[in-house]
Every structure is written in C-alpha cells, then in structure tokens.
Design a protein around this motif. Structure first.
Motif, PDB file in Angstrom:
ATOM      1  N   GLY A   1       0.822  -1.206   0.000  1.00  0.00           N
ATOM      2  CA  GLY A   1       0.000   0.000   0.000  1.00  0.00           C
ATOM      3  C   GLY A   1       0.849   1.247   0.000  1.00  0.00           C
ATOM      4  N   SER A   2       1.939   1.244   0.765  1.00  0.00           N
ATOM      5  CA  SER A   2       2.826   2.400   0.809  1.00  0.00           C
ATOM      6  C   SER A   2       3.466   2.641  -0.538  1.00  0.00           C
ATOM      7  N   ALA A   3       3.858   1.567  -1.220  1.00  0.00           N
ATOM      8  CA  ALA A   3       4.476   1.707  -2.547  1.00  0.00           C
ATOM      9  C   ALA A   3       3.493   2.297  -3.539  1.00  0.00           C
ATOM     10  N   VAL A   4       2.237   1.857  -3.475  1.00  0.00           N
ATOM     11  CA  VAL A   4       1.215   2.372  -4.381  1.00  0.00           C
ATOM     12  C   VAL A   4       0.974   3.843  -4.125  1.00  0.00           C
ATOM     13  N   LEU A   5       0.866   4.219  -2.838  1.00  0.00           N
ATOM     14  CA  LEU A   5       0.641   5.622  -2.490  1.00  0.00           C
ATOM     15  C   LEU A   5       1.818   6.483  -2.909  1.00  0.00           C
ATOM     16  N   LEU A   6       3.031   5.967  -2.754  1.00  0.00           N
ATOM     17  CA  LEU A   6       4.209   6.716  -3.148  1.00  0.00           C
ATOM     18  C   LEU A   6       4.223   6.938  -4.645  1.00  0.00           C
ATOM     19  N   ALA A   7       3.899   5.879  -5.404  1.00  0.00           N
ATOM     20  CA  ALA A   7       3.859   6.005  -6.865  1.00  0.00           C
ATOM     21  C   ALA A   7       2.790   6.991  -7.286  1.00  0.00           C
ATOM     22  N   ALA A   8       1.633   6.938  -6.626  1.00  0.00           N
ATOM     23  CA  ALA A   8       0.545   7.862  -6.954  1.00  0.00           C
ATOM     24  C   ALA A   8       0.960   9.291  -6.663  1.00  0.00           C
ATOM     25  N   GLY A   9       1.691   9.491  -5.565  1.00  0.00           N
ATOM     26  CA  GLY A   9       2.146  10.823  -5.210  1.00  0.00           C
ATOM     27  C   GLY A   9       3.106  11.378  -6.233  1.00  0.00           C
ATOM     28  N   ILE A  10       4.007  10.525  -6.730  1.00  0.00           N
ATOM     29  CA  ILE A  10       4.969  10.959  -7.733  1.00  0.00           C
ATOM     30  C   ILE A  10       4.264  11.322  -9.031  1.00  0.00           C
ATOM     31  N   ALA A  11       3.308  10.468  -9.430  1.00  0.00           N
ATOM     32  CA  ALA A  11       2.593  10.720 -10.688  1.00  0.00           C
ATOM     33  C   ALA A  11       1.763  11.989 -10.599  1.00  0.00           C
ATOM     34  N   SER A  12       1.152  12.225  -9.427  1.00  0.00           N
ATOM     35  CA  SER A  12       0.271  13.377  -9.291  1.00  0.00           C
ATOM     36  C   SER A  12       1.047  14.687  -9.310  1.00  0.00           C
ATOM     37  N   ALA A  13       2.373  14.621  -9.140  1.00  0.00           N
ATOM     38  CA  ALA A  13       3.186  15.835  -9.142  1.00  0.00           C
ATOM     39  C   ALA A  13       3.473  16.315 -10.558  1.00  0.00           C
ATOM     40  N   HIS A  14       3.058  15.550 -11.558  1.00  0.00           N
ATOM     41  CA  HIS A  14       3.293  15.911 -12.955  1.00  0.00           C
ATOM     42  C   HIS A  14       2.098  16.674 -13.527  1.00  0.00           C
TER      43      HIS A  14
END
Length: 222
Positions: free
Chosen positions: A17-30
């Motif tokens: 879950g943490s990995a998914v949230l981290l990936a989502a956070g990175i993508a949302s910064a674009h």
C-alpha cells in the motif's frame, strides 16, 4: 505459526500500500491531461491537471501547445485569463495560455484543473500536449520530455493523451450510444402506440357495456 503468517501478511499489505501511495504521489506531481472517451478525429473536453511542486512559490501561468486544432474553447475560470493563440493564416489553434490575475495562483501543496473543449483531435493513438509552467518567483518548468529509450518515465514528461479508434462520428459520440438511443426511441414509440390502441379498445368496450346495461334496464321496466 498462524500468528507469524498473519503478521507477515499485514507487513506485506502495508508495504504494498505504501508503494502504491508513493507512486501515486509521484505521478500526481506531474502536469497531466485527461479526456475520458476521447477518440481519434473527434471532439473532446481536455482537462489539464497542474500541481504546484514548489514549497515557496505559486503557479501563476500555464501554456499548453496544441496539435493544430480547428476548435479550442476555454472554460471561464475566476481569477484566470485564458488566451488561445491561432495561426494568422490557417486560423488553427497553436497553443493556449492561462494567466492568473494579481494575487491569484496555485499555492504550494495545491493543484488546479484547466478545461479546454477542442477538436478534431489528431488521427493517432497518442498525442502530446507540451506545457510550460511558470511560478510567482520567476521559475519556469518545461513539461516536454518524451519517454526514455529504456521505456522509463523522464523527470519532466510531456502530458500525453491516449486516443481510442475513430467511431466515424465527427463529434466523437460512440456509435453504440446512437444505436441505443434510436432503439429506445423506437421502443417508446411502440409502447405509446400500443397504449393508445388498448385505450381505444377500452373505450369501445365501455360504451358497449353501457349500452347493454341501458337496454337491460329498459326491458326490466317493461
């Protein structure tokens, strides 16, 4: 043993879950673009999502390059001014720029959506909308990098939209929807005709019953 297995499962779930949230956070910064149902050669509503990555400055301007569109119309946004740049000869839309009014902007930790009604979209599977993001401190970020040779995502990727195959409708409306609407209209018309026919039969039978009842009443009096 059972407790150990449960503990491992919990740890694995939390890590995933943490990995998914981290990936989502990175993508949302674009800076990104979405347009559900957009088709090749069709018209669609494009939504550009712009997050502010700076911790000290606000986003005050966004310019998006357009793939020579015949039509590009912006949605009114309080506090922002939108200008569509067109080629003076062909009059196709080349870019669109949103500029914040004084004292207005996308503050740190926030994002804004910029909406554009546009088309016809290119006859290709993917289309890029290279963007330039300007901050209140003068910093400029170019979102124009393409996918790297190894298939990984670059640091500042260009907003990219995947287009579905053309449906043959110039406005991008799915043919299935048109068929469904036609079928529904046909069924509705058929139902109305049937109801009217049954209603007419009911009136005739009612009148006949009334006549028979009146005849019986006259005969009984005689």
């Amino acid at each position: 043993m059972k407790n150990t297995l449960i503990s491992r499962a919990v740890v694995t779930t939390v890590a995933t879950g943490s990995a998914v949230l981290l990936a989502a956070g990175i993508a949302s910064a674009h800076v990104s673009v979405v347009a559900p149902g957009a088709t090749q050669g069709g018209y669609s509503v494009l939504t550009f999502r712009v997050p502010t990555e700076s911790d000290t400055a606000s986003t005050t301007k966004l310019t998006v390059a357009l793939p020579d569109l015949k039509s590009a119309r912006t949605e009114p946004m309080p506090g922002w001014t939108a200008v569509v740049e067109k080629d003076p000869t062909s009059l196709v839309a080349k870019s669109v720029t949103w500029t914040a009014d004084p004292g207005v902007g996308i503050a740190p930790g926030q994002f804004q959506q910029f909406v554009l009604s546009a088309g016809p979209l290119p006859e290709q599977e993917e289309v890029e909308f290279k963007a330039v993001q300007t901050y209140s401190d003068g910093n400029v970020v170019n979102w124009d990098q393409e996918e790297l040779a190894d298939g990984s995502e670059p640091d500042k990727p260009a907003p990219t939209l995947t287009l579905a195959a053309s449906t043959g409708d110039a406005h991008g409306a799915p043919a299935a929807d048109n068929t469904a609407e036609t079928s529904a209209a046909s069924e509705s018309s058929s139902s109305d005709n049937t109801a009217r026919w049954l209603g007419g039969v009911g009136l005739v039978l009612g009148a006949l019953g009334a006549a028979l009842g009146l005849g019986a009443l006259v005969r009984s009096k005689r």
